[in-house]
Write a protein that holds these residues in place. Structure first.
Motif, mmCIF file in Angstrom:
data_model
loop_
_atom_site.group_PDB
_atom_site.id
_atom_site.type_symbol
_atom_site.label_atom_id
_atom_site.label_comp_id
_atom_site.label_asym_id
_atom_site.label_seq_id
_atom_site.Cartn_x
_atom_site.Cartn_y
_atom_site.Cartn_z
ATOM 1 N N HIS A 148 46.862 40.582 43.914
ATOM 2 C CA HIS A 148 48.336 40.072 43.984
ATOM 3 C C HIS A 148 48.803 39.018 42.948
ATOM 4 O O HIS A 148 49.884 38.348 43.126
ATOM 5 N N GLY A 149 47.895 39.117 41.923
ATOM 6 C CA GLY A 149 48.283 38.158 40.917
ATOM 7 C C GLY A 149 47.729 36.608 40.937
ATOM 8 O O GLY A 149 48.316 35.790 40.207
ATOM 9 N N VAL A 150 47.173 36.487 42.046
ATOM 10 C CA VAL A 150 46.536 35.013 41.998
ATOM 11 C C VAL A 150 45.396 34.832 41.245
ATOM 12 O O VAL A 150 44.260 35.410 41.405
ATOM 13 N N VAL A 160 36.820 30.596 51.620
ATOM 14 C CA VAL A 160 37.724 31.508 50.443
ATOM 15 C C VAL A 160 36.671 31.838 49.360
ATOM 16 O O VAL A 160 36.566 33.043 49.097
ATOM 17 N N LYS A 161 36.028 30.817 48.770
ATOM 18 C CA LYS A 161 35.232 31.026 47.353
ATOM 19 C C LYS A 161 34.125 31.882 47.474
ATOM 20 O O LYS A 161 33.694 32.323 46.589
ATOM 21 N N THR A 162 33.513 31.731 48.990
ATOM 22 C CA THR A 162 32.323 32.693 48.753
ATOM 23 C C THR A 162 32.567 34.171 49.307
ATOM 24 O O THR A 162 31.434 34.962 49.443
ATOM 25 N N ASP A 163 33.553 34.666 49.539
ATOM 26 C CA ASP A 163 34.047 35.833 50.124
ATOM 27 C C ASP A 163 34.782 36.805 48.983
ATOM 28 O O ASP A 163 35.982 36.510 48.968
ATOM 29 N N HIS A 164 34.054 37.838 48.575
ATOM 30 C CA HIS A 164 34.683 38.472 47.545
ATOM 31 C C HIS A 164 35.714 39.407 47.938
ATOM 32 O O HIS A 164 36.684 40.087 47.223
ATOM 33 N N TYR A 165 35.571 39.817 49.175
ATOM 34 C CA TYR A 165 36.595 40.462 49.954
ATOM 35 C C TYR A 165 38.227 39.828 49.899
ATOM 36 O O TYR A 165 39.149 40.428 49.718
ATOM 37 N N ILE A 166 37.975 38.439 50.137
ATOM 38 C CA ILE A 166 39.011 37.815 50.152
ATOM 39 C C ILE A 166 39.724 37.692 48.474
ATOM 40 O O ILE A 166 40.837 37.970 48.003
ATOM 41 N N LEU A 167 38.657 37.333 47.797
ATOM 42 C CA LEU A 167 39.085 37.178 46.324
ATOM 43 C C LEU A 167 39.757 38.463 45.611
ATOM 44 O O LEU A 167 40.596 38.248 44.774
ATOM 45 N N ARG A 168 39.080 39.559 45.961
ATOM 46 C CA ARG A 168 39.809 40.720 45.277
ATOM 47 C C ARG A 168 41.092 41.051 45.752
ATOM 48 O O ARG A 168 41.775 41.573 44.786
ATOM 49 N N LEU A 169 41.509 40.680 46.787
ATOM 50 C CA LEU A 169 42.891 41.220 47.286
ATOM 51 C C LEU A 169 43.856 40.159 46.804
ATOM 52 O O LEU A 169 44.878 40.257 46.239
ATOM 53 N N LEU A 170 43.509 38.936 46.825
ATOM 54 C CA LEU A 170 44.324 37.773 46.187
ATOM 55 C C LEU A 170 44.442 38.189 44.931
ATOM 56 O O LEU A 170 45.687 38.145 44.216
ATOM 57 N N TYR A 171 43.391 38.295 43.903
ATOM 58 C CA TYR A 171 43.428 38.632 42.621
ATOM 59 C C TYR A 171 44.354 39.877 42.514
ATOM 60 O O TYR A 171 45.297 40.002 41.387
ATOM 61 N N GLU A 208 41.083 31.253 38.651
ATOM 62 C CA GLU A 208 40.972 29.619 38.268
ATOM 63 C C GLU A 208 41.608 28.839 39.552
ATOM 64 O O GLU A 208 41.331 27.684 39.757
ATOM 65 N N ALA A 209 42.955 29.467 39.846
ATOM 66 C CA ALA A 209 43.626 28.796 40.991
ATOM 67 C C ALA A 209 42.988 28.538 42.320
ATOM 68 O O ALA A 209 43.344 27.790 43.026
ATOM 69 N N LEU A 210 41.725 29.610 42.319
ATOM 70 C CA LEU A 210 40.982 29.494 43.540
ATOM 71 C C LEU A 210 40.054 28.764 43.405
ATOM 72 O O LEU A 210 39.067 28.639 44.377
ATOM 73 N N GLY A 211 39.741 28.049 42.277
ATOM 74 C CA GLY A 211 38.505 27.321 41.961
ATOM 75 C C GLY A 211 37.448 27.788 41.737
ATOM 76 O O GLY A 211 36.039 27.143 42.019
ATOM 77 N N ILE A 212 37.392 29.093 41.325
ATOM 78 C CA ILE A 212 36.247 29.667 41.018
ATOM 79 C C ILE A 212 35.737 29.435 39.683
ATOM 80 O O ILE A 212 36.588 29.524 38.469
ATOM 81 N N PRO A 213 34.451 28.957 39.453
ATOM 82 C CA PRO A 213 33.982 28.355 38.273
ATOM 83 C C PRO A 213 34.154 29.449 37.086
ATOM 84 O O PRO A 213 33.424 30.520 37.280
ATOM 85 N N ARG A 214 34.325 29.070 36.038
ATOM 86 C CA ARG A 214 34.428 30.029 34.777
ATOM 87 C C ARG A 214 32.956 29.658 34.175
ATOM 88 O O ARG A 214 32.387 28.793 33.907
ATOM 89 N N LYS A 215 32.525 30.841 33.519
ATOM 90 C CA LYS A 215 31.113 30.692 32.618
ATOM 91 C C LYS A 215 31.459 29.999 31.481
ATOM 92 O O LYS A 215 30.469 29.558 31.050
ATOM 93 N N ASP A 216 32.659 29.634 30.809
ATOM 94 C CA ASP A 216 32.511 28.855 29.807
ATOM 95 C C ASP A 216 33.148 27.541 29.861
ATOM 96 O O ASP A 216 33.109 26.842 28.931
ATOM 97 N N GLY A 217 32.951 27.237 31.313
ATOM 98 C CA GLY A 217 33.231 25.822 31.591
ATOM 99 C C GLY A 217 34.519 25.246 31.728
ATOM 100 O O GLY A 217 34.977 24.126 31.769
#
Length: 446
Positions: free
Chosen positions: A49-51, A36-47, A54-63
């Motif tokens: 649809h409102g996911v 999940v986390k390494t594939d931006h094809y997956i991330l873009r479509l989930l995002y 952060e809920a997918l565990g993607i690290p934020r730049k501000d910690g």
């Protein structure tokens, strides 16, 4: 025809797998990080649809805190798995779960935990270590994509380990071309550290770029890669390149200056390719990090790069007039703008000895996208002026799925030509093998 190509080794001449994975050969931790986390094809479509990322565990730049439980990330992914129906990502995921991990039931909210546990169990076995999967996938060569200042320590570690898998770097100097970007001074400093002394003028800059290309080539590199919004080319005259470099060093350049400097550097990269033999790739037509909020919170490569209309014929004319008639240069052109296939790209490849057409990628490395690409380019350029297939992925376990889909679609396209008596079956079999294997090896000098 598909049966004749499905078992051929995989040539992956352009991708984004982290070489550390194969250098360390450590077990993959769990399926959420791997799939999940390494594939931006997956991330873009989930995002879309409102996911939240952060809920997918993607690290934020501000910690700031994000979901740390991989099982919860996997459950969320499984709950939304229906969103991928009919998409190329869905086809790859189905193949990956079934063929790579042996999951026999459809992923859903009800099967999420069983699937997660089954994959976790497999990931602990020696057969699912990265190098074992590399060999099982029958990968003959895998190219990574690496910044110009990279010391390639993971590539060196792979070589020193004695493992026979062929993993090679690709030289990508994009950050050094973007002289108006806030990150350019850092990229220039990194280049100086890689060279052992600061880079303070344009001639020194070009010398170091040539030296870095040679270093990449010493570790197996056969290609460079250049991502640009527009494929503008044109040589600067006199001391204009030095003047722009010094202005950039002082932080006094505009985007118009950067456009001219990049156009000049693309000319220089083509010139250097004549000398060192590295295949030159240009990826044009992606407006990177369109979603400013996502970029500021999470950084690049999170699915927010959007296609724009792209012009090749006039923009590439200076480079092609200077170097395109020389068969020593191999220039692979990629685009996200399908409208250019038959109008510009196929005619350019159908004339200039140096030009090859890269396969559909990103939004168009799909069943219908692959078919449209073949239909719009083959009549003008033929298949032998294309670069075969590359998977262009950082999602390691999806590599065989992407190649399998391409081989199925090419076999289907060629079978249609046979049925309409455009070619005969013997020609089609030769062409299927070329598209699946031979053309990538030839284009990238593998």
């Amino acid at each position: 025809m598909y049966d004749a190509t499905r078992g051929l080794p995989l040539i992956s001449p352009h991708g984004h797998v982290d070489p550390r994975i194969l250098a360390d050969n450590a077990p993959f931790p769990e399926p959420a990080s791997l799939i999940v986390k390494t594939d931006h094809y997956i991330l873009r479509l989930l995002y879309a649809h409102g996911v939240s990322l952060e809920a997918l565990g993607i690290p934020r730049k501000d910690g700031a805190p994000v979901e740390a439980d991989p099982l919860r990330v996997w459950r969320l992914f499984a709950q939304h798995y229906h969103l991928f129906r009919g998409t190329p990502t869905g086809a790859w995921l189905d193949y990956e779960l079934c063929e790579v991990f042996g999951v026999g039931e459809r992923l859903s909210a009800g099967t999420a935990e069983r699937t997660y546990d089954a994959i976790c169990e497999k990931l602990q076995s020696p057969e699912f270590r990265p190098r074992a999967l590399f060999e099982r996938f029958n990968v003959e060569v895998l190219a990574t994509t690496d910044v110009a200042s990279d010391m390639l320590e993971h590539h060196r570690a792979i070589r020193a380990s004695g493992w026979k898998g062929r993993v090679i770097p690709t030289f990508r100097p994009d950050a050094l071309f973007q002289i108006a970007a806030p990150g350019w001074p850092r990229a220039l400093d990194a280049l100086g550290r890689a060279d052992g002394k600061p880079v303070r003028d344009y001639l020194g800059f070009m010398r170091v770029l040539a030296d870095r290309r040679a270093y990449f080539k010493s570790l197996g590199a056969t290609a460079t890669d250049h991502a640009v919004l527009e494929p503008v080319t044109g040589a600067l005259e006199g001391d204009e390149a030095e003047r722009l470099f010094q202005q950039a060093y002082q932080g006094e350049v505009t985007l118009a200056d950067e456009r001219r400097f990049t156009a000049h550097l693309l000319m220089e990269m083509a010139r250097l390719s004549l000398e060192d033999g590295l295949t030159m790739q240009i990826h044009a037509g992606a407006l990177r990090d369109h979603n400013r909020l996502v970029f500021e919170r999470f950084g690049p490569d999170r699915g927010a790069d959007i296609p724009v209309a792209t012009e090749f014929t006039r923009n590439l004319r200076p480079l092609l007039n200077a170097y395109g008639n020389d068969p020593r240069l191999t220039l692979v052109l990629f685009t996200l703008d399908e409208s250019t296939y038959s109008r510009e790209l196929a005619p350019l490849a159908g004339h200039y000895p140096a030009v090859r057409l890269g396969p559909p990628w990103w939004f168009f490395d799909s069943m219908e996208g692959m078919r449209r690409f073949r239909e719009r380019t083959t009549e003008t350029a033929g298949i032998y002026k294309t670069a075969g297939f590359n998977d262009d992925t950082r999602a390691f376990c999806s590599i065989p799925a992407r190649h399998d889909l391409a081989r199925r679609m090419d076999a289907n396209y060629l079978a249609g030509l046979v049925a309409r008596h455009v070619i005969d079956e013997r020609d089609a079999r030769d062409m299927a093998r070329a598209l699946a294997y031979d053309l990538a090896k030839q284009t990238y000098h593998l």
